[in-house]
Design a protein around this motif. Structure first.
Motif, PDB file in Angstrom:
ATOM      1  N   LEU A 101      -1.564   5.810   8.302  1.00  0.00           N
ATOM      2  CA  LEU A 101      -0.768   4.585   8.473  1.00  0.00           C
ATOM      3  C   LEU A 101      -1.662   3.376   8.706  1.00  0.00           C
ATOM      4  O   LEU A 101      -1.347   2.262   8.265  1.00  0.00           O
ATOM      5  N   TYR A 112      -1.141   0.222   6.321  1.00  0.00           N
ATOM      6  CA  TYR A 112      -0.756  -1.126   6.741  1.00  0.00           C
ATOM      7  C   TYR A 112      -1.888  -2.126   6.544  1.00  0.00           C
ATOM      8  O   TYR A 112      -1.638  -3.295   6.226  1.00  0.00           O
ATOM      9  N   TYR A 130      -1.634  -2.868   2.927  1.00  0.00           N
ATOM     10  CA  TYR A 130      -0.417  -3.614   2.603  1.00  0.00           C
ATOM     11  C   TYR A 130      -0.531  -5.078   3.025  1.00  0.00           C
ATOM     12  O   TYR A 130      -0.146  -5.989   2.281  1.00  0.00           O
ATOM     13  N   ILE A 131      -1.065  -5.289   4.231  1.00  0.00           N
ATOM     14  CA  ILE A 131      -1.235  -6.681   4.678  1.00  0.00           C
ATOM     15  C   ILE A 131      -2.191  -7.415   3.755  1.00  0.00           C
ATOM     16  O   ILE A 131      -1.965  -8.574   3.381  1.00  0.00           O
TER      17      ILE A 131
END
Length: 295
Positions: free
Chosen positions: A179, A183, A186-187
Motif C-alpha cells: 500500500l 499510494y 498514485y499521488i
C-alpha cells in the motif's frame, strides 16, 4: 453395499460488510454449510439456506473454519475479548481477513493460540467483485498446518493465494508495504496530471504513455529491491546523482503551480540528503540508507 456419506464442509463468517457478503455467497455457491453472524441482523436477511446465529460465540461453535471480516481490528478484538467462553476457539481455525496492522495481528494470534486455536491472518488485495478469480491475490500468514488442512476452503476465495510464512504479522506487514508503494505511486500519478494540465497536455496521451512504460519500470523496481536485498550498491543501472538532478527539476516545476508542494519537496529532499551523505557513487537504491537513517 454401503454408500459413503458425503461430508459437507462448514464455514462460519463473522461480519457482513460488502466483502463478507461476497464471501458468504461464494461459499453458499460452492455447497458449503454456511453460518453467519453480524452485529445487526438486517444484513443477514438477504441470505437463505444458511445458519443465522445470535452471537459470534455460536457462529464459531458451528464450524471448524471461521472467517472474521469486520470494519477494523479493534472490532475483531472486541468480538474475541467478549466471547462468553473463549474456550470455543479451541481446535478452530480462525482466519482474520480484517484490514489491520502487524501488531494487531500478533495480539489476535495471542488470544486464539492461548485457547489452542489456529490463527491465520490475511489481507485481501482486491475489491469484492474481483474475489474468486484466478488472479485474486490474498496475502496469508500464520499456522501452516491449518492452512494446508483447509487449503481447498481457502481456494474458493481466489487463485493467487500468497502464504508468507508462520509469522502471523507477515501478511499485514506485506499489505502495508504494498500500500505504501501504491499510494506513493498514485499521488505521483495525480501530480503528473496536475503538471500536464498546466502545460496543456492531452491526458489520454499521459494515460497511454503511463501504461506503456509501467512494465519496464516494474522490472527496474524489482531489480532495485534485489540490489537492497544483496547489499551491493555498486552502480549498475541508475547512478544516484541522475535522480538528484531529476527530483530537483520536479520540485522546481511545481513551484510555478498552485498546488500542495510537500510531496515533490519530500522526494527532492530525500535525494538531496543522499548526495550530501556521500552516496553519489552508488546505485539509486542506496536511498534506503537515508530512509532507514543508516547514514
Amino acid at each position: 453395499m454401503r454408500t459413503a456419506k458425503k461430508t459437507i464442509k462448514k464455514v462460519s463468517l463473522i461480519g457482513l460488510g460488502q466483502m463478507g457478503r461476497k464471501m458468504a455467497r461464494m461459499y453458499i455457491d460452492a455447497g458449503y454449510e454456511v453460518t453467519l453472524w453480524n452485529r445487526t441482523l438486517e444484513k443477514t436477511r438477504e441470505f437463505e439456506d444458511v445458519n443465522i446465529t445470535e452471537s459470534a460465540q455460536d457462529a464459531i461453535a458451528r464450524s471448524p473454519f471461521v472467517i472474521i471480516c469486520v470494519y477494523d481490528n479493534s472490532a475483531t478484538l472486541d468480538i474475541l475479548n467478549n466471547l462468553a467462553d473463549q474456550g470455543v476457539l479451541e481446535g478452530k481455525t480462525i482466519v482474520n481477513l480484517t484490514t489491520g496492522g502487524p501488531d494487531e495481528a500478533l495480539e489476535i494470534e495471542k488470544i486464539v493460540s492461548a485457547q489452542k486455536g489456529n490463527y491465520i491472518n490475511g489481507a485481501i488485495q482486491v475489491a469484492p467483485d474481483q474475489m474468486g478469480k484466478e488472479s485474486t491475490t490474498i496475502l496469508l500468514s500464520g499456522n501452516k498446518k491449518a492452512y494446508d488442512e483447509h487449503r481447498s476452503t481457502f481456494d474458493i476465495l481466489g487463485g493467487n493465494l500468497k502464504f508468507l510464512g508462520e509469522k502471523a504479522a507477515a501478511s499485514s506487514a506485506m499489505d502495508l508495504a504494498t500500500l505504501t508503494w501504491l499510494y506513493g505511486s498514485y499521488i505521483g500519478l495525480i501530480y503528473g496530471v496536475s503538471l500536464g494540465q498546466k502545460y496543456g497536455l492531452d491526458l489520454e496521451d499521459y494515460s497511454r504513455i503511463i501504461g506503456e512504460i509501467t512494465p519496464g519500470f516494474t522490472e527496474f523496481f524489482q531489480y532495485e529491491i534485489d540490489v537492497i536485498n544483496r547489499g551491493d550498491y555498486s552502480i549498475t543501472q541508475s547512478p544516484l546523482p541522475i535522480s538528484i538532478a531529476a527530483t530537483q527539476r520536479i520540485a522546481d516545476s511545481f513551484k510555478e503551480l498552485n498546488v500542495l508542494r510537500e510531496f515533490p519537496e519530500a522526494i527532492k529532499n530525500i535525494l538531496e540528503q543522499a548526495g550530501e551523505k556521500g552516496l553519489g557513487n552508488e546505485e539509486l537504491a542506496a536511498i534506503i540508507k537515508v530512509i532507514n537513517k543508516q547514514v
